[in-house]
Design a protein around this motif. Structure first.
Motif, PDB file in Angstrom:
ATOM      1  N   ILE A 123       0.845  -1.194   0.000  1.00 56.15           N
ATOM      2  CA  ILE A 123       0.000   0.000   0.000  1.00 56.15           C
ATOM      3  C   ILE A 123       0.884   1.248   0.000  1.00 56.15           C
ATOM      4  O   ILE A 123       2.037   1.202   0.427  1.00 56.15           O
ATOM      5  N   LYS A 124       0.334   2.356  -0.489  1.00 57.07           N
ATOM      6  CA  LYS A 124       1.027   3.651  -0.492  1.00 57.07           C
ATOM      7  C   LYS A 124       0.536   4.455   0.695  1.00 57.07           C
ATOM      8  O   LYS A 124      -0.658   4.564   0.932  1.00 57.07           O
ATOM      9  N   VAL A 125       1.479   4.994   1.480  1.00 58.69           N
ATOM     10  CA  VAL A 125       1.158   5.737   2.697  1.00 58.69           C
ATOM     11  C   VAL A 125       1.626   7.181   2.541  1.00 58.69           C
ATOM     12  O   VAL A 125       2.767   7.414   2.137  1.00 58.69           O
ATOM     13  N   PRO A 126       0.757   8.158   2.856  1.00 57.83           N
ATOM     14  CA  PRO A 126       1.201   9.556   2.769  1.00 57.83           C
ATOM     15  C   PRO A 126       2.148   9.913   3.914  1.00 57.83           C
ATOM     16  O   PRO A 126       1.861   9.630   5.072  1.00 57.83           O
ATOM     17  N   ILE A 127       3.276  10.513   3.563  1.00 57.34           N
ATOM     18  CA  ILE A 127       4.266  10.951   4.557  1.00 57.34           C
ATOM     19  C   ILE A 127       4.519  12.440   4.325  1.00 57.34           C
ATOM     20  O   ILE A 127       4.752  12.860   3.195  1.00 57.34           O
ATOM     21  N   MET A 128       4.456  13.218   5.399  1.00 58.31           N
ATOM     22  CA  MET A 128       4.738  14.656   5.314  1.00 58.31           C
ATOM     23  C   MET A 128       5.906  15.007   6.217  1.00 58.31           C
ATOM     24  O   MET A 128       5.814  14.833   7.435  1.00 58.31           O
ATOM     25  N   HIS A 129       6.991  15.480   5.651  1.00 57.13           N
ATOM     26  CA  HIS A 129       8.177  15.901   6.409  1.00 57.13           C
ATOM     27  C   HIS A 129       8.658  14.798   7.351  1.00 57.13           C
ATOM     28  O   HIS A 129       9.023  15.065   8.494  1.00 57.13           O
ATOM     29  N   GLY A 130       8.624  13.546   6.908  1.00 55.52           N
ATOM     30  CA  GLY A 130       9.132  12.433   7.701  1.00 55.52           C
ATOM     31  C   GLY A 130       8.202  11.921   8.781  1.00 55.52           C
ATOM     32  O   GLY A 130       8.582  11.064   9.566  1.00 55.52           O
ATOM     33  N   THR A 131       6.969  12.435   8.838  1.00 58.94           N
ATOM     34  CA  THR A 131       6.014  11.971   9.841  1.00 58.94           C
ATOM     35  C   THR A 131       4.649  11.755   9.198  1.00 58.94           C
ATOM     36  O   THR A 131       4.485  11.991   7.995  1.00 58.94           O
ATOM     37  N   LEU A 183      -2.234   3.499  18.176  1.00 54.09           N
ATOM     38  CA  LEU A 183      -2.392   4.940  18.064  1.00 54.09           C
ATOM     39  C   LEU A 183      -1.109   5.494  17.451  1.00 54.09           C
ATOM     40  O   LEU A 183      -0.014   5.210  17.942  1.00 54.09           O
ATOM     41  N   ILE A 184      -1.267   6.251  16.375  1.00 57.12           N
ATOM     42  CA  ILE A 184      -0.120   6.847  15.685  1.00 57.12           C
ATOM     43  C   ILE A 184      -0.318   8.356  15.681  1.00 57.12           C
ATOM     44  O   ILE A 184      -1.380   8.839  15.287  1.00 57.12           O
ATOM     45  N   LYS A 185       0.724   9.101  16.128  1.00 60.68           N
ATOM     46  CA  LYS A 185       0.654  10.556  16.181  1.00 60.68           C
ATOM     47  C   LYS A 185       1.860  11.151  15.471  1.00 60.68           C
ATOM     48  O   LYS A 185       2.963  10.611  15.562  1.00 60.68           O
ATOM     49  N   PRO A 186       1.678  12.291  14.798  1.00 62.77           N
ATOM     50  CA  PRO A 186       2.830  12.965  14.195  1.00 62.77           C
ATOM     51  C   PRO A 186       3.767  13.513  15.269  1.00 62.77           C
ATOM     52  O   PRO A 186       3.332  13.783  16.384  1.00 62.77           O
ATOM     53  N   ALA A 187       5.036  13.637  14.928  1.00 60.11           N
ATOM     54  CA  ALA A 187       6.025  14.151  15.885  1.00 60.11           C
ATOM     55  C   ALA A 187       6.919  15.171  15.192  1.00 60.11           C
ATOM     56  O   ALA A 187       7.055  15.167  13.967  1.00 60.11           O
ATOM     57  N   THR A 209      12.555  13.707  16.568  1.00 58.69           N
ATOM     58  CA  THR A 209      11.997  12.865  17.629  1.00 58.69           C
ATOM     59  C   THR A 209      12.402  11.409  17.461  1.00 58.69           C
ATOM     60  O   THR A 209      12.688  10.721  18.424  1.00 58.69           O
ATOM     61  N   GLY A 210      12.391  10.926  16.239  1.00 56.77           N
ATOM     62  CA  GLY A 210      12.691   9.525  15.962  1.00 56.77           C
ATOM     63  C   GLY A 210      11.418   8.701  15.986  1.00 56.77           C
ATOM     64  O   GLY A 210      10.316   9.210  16.154  1.00 56.77           O
ATOM     65  N   VAL A 211      11.571   7.393  15.825  1.00 62.32           N
ATOM     66  CA  VAL A 211      10.429   6.485  15.836  1.00 62.32           C
ATOM     67  C   VAL A 211      10.251   5.973  17.260  1.00 62.32           C
ATOM     68  O   VAL A 211      11.021   5.143  17.738  1.00 62.32           O
ATOM     69  N   ILE A 212       9.234   6.491  17.943  1.00 62.80           N
ATOM     70  CA  ILE A 212       8.930   6.044  19.302  1.00 62.80           C
ATOM     71  C   ILE A 212       7.804   5.033  19.167  1.00 62.80           C
ATOM     72  O   ILE A 212       6.626   5.386  19.102  1.00 62.80           O
ATOM     73  N   ASP A 232       9.961  10.276  12.078  1.00 60.25           N
ATOM     74  CA  ASP A 232       9.556  10.900  13.342  1.00 60.25           C
ATOM     75  C   ASP A 232       8.089  10.598  13.603  1.00 60.25           C
ATOM     76  O   ASP A 232       7.224  11.061  12.855  1.00 60.25           O
ATOM     77  N   VAL A 233       7.813   9.830  14.661  1.00 59.21           N
ATOM     78  CA  VAL A 233       6.428   9.467  14.966  1.00 59.21           C
ATOM     79  C   VAL A 233       6.330   9.024  16.418  1.00 59.21           C
ATOM     80  O   VAL A 233       7.283   8.489  16.985  1.00 59.21           O
ATOM     81  N   LEU A 234       5.177   9.281  17.012  1.00 63.13           N
ATOM     82  CA  LEU A 234       4.869   8.764  18.339  1.00 63.13           C
ATOM     83  C   LEU A 234       3.795   7.706  18.141  1.00 63.13           C
ATOM     84  O   LEU A 234       2.748   7.991  17.564  1.00 63.13           O
ATOM     85  N   ALA A 235       4.051   6.488  18.593  1.00 56.45           N
ATOM     86  CA  ALA A 235       3.095   5.411  18.383  1.00 56.45           C
ATOM     87  C   ALA A 235       2.957   4.581  19.645  1.00 56.45           C
ATOM     88  O   ALA A 235       3.930   4.389  20.383  1.00 56.45           O
ATOM     89  N   LYS A 236       1.750   4.112  19.885  1.00 57.22           N
ATOM     90  CA  LYS A 236       1.494   3.300  21.071  1.00 57.22           C
ATOM     91  C   LYS A 236       0.637   2.116  20.670  1.00 57.22           C
ATOM     92  O   LYS A 236      -0.376   2.261  20.003  1.00 57.22           O
ATOM     93  N   SER A 237       1.063   0.943  21.099  1.00 60.40           N
ATOM     94  CA  SER A 237       0.284  -0.268  20.894  1.00 60.40           C
ATOM     95  C   SER A 237      -0.491  -0.529  22.172  1.00 60.40           C
ATOM     96  O   SER A 237       0.084  -0.680  23.244  1.00 60.40           O
ATOM     97  N   LEU A 238      -1.805  -0.566  22.056  1.00 56.60           N
ATOM     98  CA  LEU A 238      -2.682  -0.774  23.203  1.00 56.60           C
ATOM     99  C   LEU A 238      -3.356  -2.134  23.051  1.00 56.60           C
ATOM    100  O   LEU A 238      -3.553  -2.613  21.955  1.00 56.60           O
TER     101      LEU A 238
END
Length: 172
Positions: free
Chosen positions: A77-85, A100-104, A108-111, A127-133
Motif C-alpha cells: 500500500i502507499k502511505v502519505p508521509i509529510m516531512h518524515g512523519t 495509536l499513531i501521532k505525528p512528531a 523525535t525519531g520512531v517512538i 519521526d512518529v509517536l506510536a502506542k500499541s494498546l
C-alpha cells in the motif's frame, strides 16, 4: 466508518527492503511423532511511502521467510508521509490489538514498540509517536498498524473533499 485509503501498489521494479517481525515454531503431534513447521511474519517497504506485510509457512525457517516476502509483495500500500512523519493522528483496531499513531516534530525519531517499529521504519517514517494498546500479538499489531496507515489522508485530499483551500485545512 472512515473511507479506507486503498492505494494498492504493484511490486514491479520497486527496491524493497524486508524485515522479519516474528518467527513462530509450530509443533503438530502425530502418531509417528512430532512434526515441526515454522511461520514467519515479514514486512517489506521501500522506505519512501510503500509498505506491505505477509505471512509465510514452511518446514524450514528460510523457506517460510521467503514465502512471507512473496506474500508481502502482493499486499503493498502507499502511505502519505509529510516531512518524515504522518499527516495526522490515527487510531485503528484489529482483533484485540489497538494502535495509536501521532505525528512528531523533526528529530523525535520512531517512538514505537517492536512490531509497529518494523512497519513504521519500512514505510519510511522517521519521526512518529506510536502506542500499541491491548494485545501484543505481533500479527494483530502489524495488521492494526496497516489499518491505521491505510486510513491516513493527505491534506490536499481533505481540502478537495471539503472544498476548502489548503491554508484553511491547516489553520482552521
Amino acid at each position: 466508518m472512515a473511507k479506507v485509503n486503498l492505494n494498492r501498489v504493484k511490486a514491479g521494479d520497486l527496491e524493497l527492503k524486508e524485515k522479519v517481525v516474528a518467527i513462530n515454531r509450530v509443533v503438530k503431534t502425530t502418531k509417528g511423532g512430532r512434526a515441526f513447521s515454522f511461520s514467519a511474519l515479514v514486512v517489506v517497504g521501500n522506505e519512501n511511502g510503500v509498505v506491505g506485510h505477509g505471512l509465510g509457512k514452511a518446514k524450514e525457517v528460510q523457506e517460510a521467510i521467503t514465502k512471507g516476502i512473496e506474500d508481502a509483495k502482493k499486499n503493498l500500500i502507499k502511505v502519505p508521509i509529510m516531512h518524515g512523519t504522518v499527516p495526522h493522528d490515527q487510531w485503528a483496531k484489529v482483533g484485540a490489538a489497538k494502535v495509536l499513531i501521532k505525528p512528531a516534530a523533526h528529530g523525535t525519531g520512531v517512538i514505537a514498540g517492536g512490531s509497529m517499529r518494523a512497519v513504521l521504519e519500512s514505510v519510511g517514517i522517521t519521526d512518529v509517536l506510536a502506542k500499541s494498546l491491548g494485545s501484543a500479538n505481533p500479527h494483530n499489531v502489524v495488521k492494526a498498524t496497516f489499518a491505521a496507515l491505510a486510513l491516513l489522508r493527505e491534506p490536499i485530499t481533505i481540502a478537495k473533499q471539503r472544498k476548502l483551500n489548503l491554508k484553511k485545512v491547516f489553520n482552521g
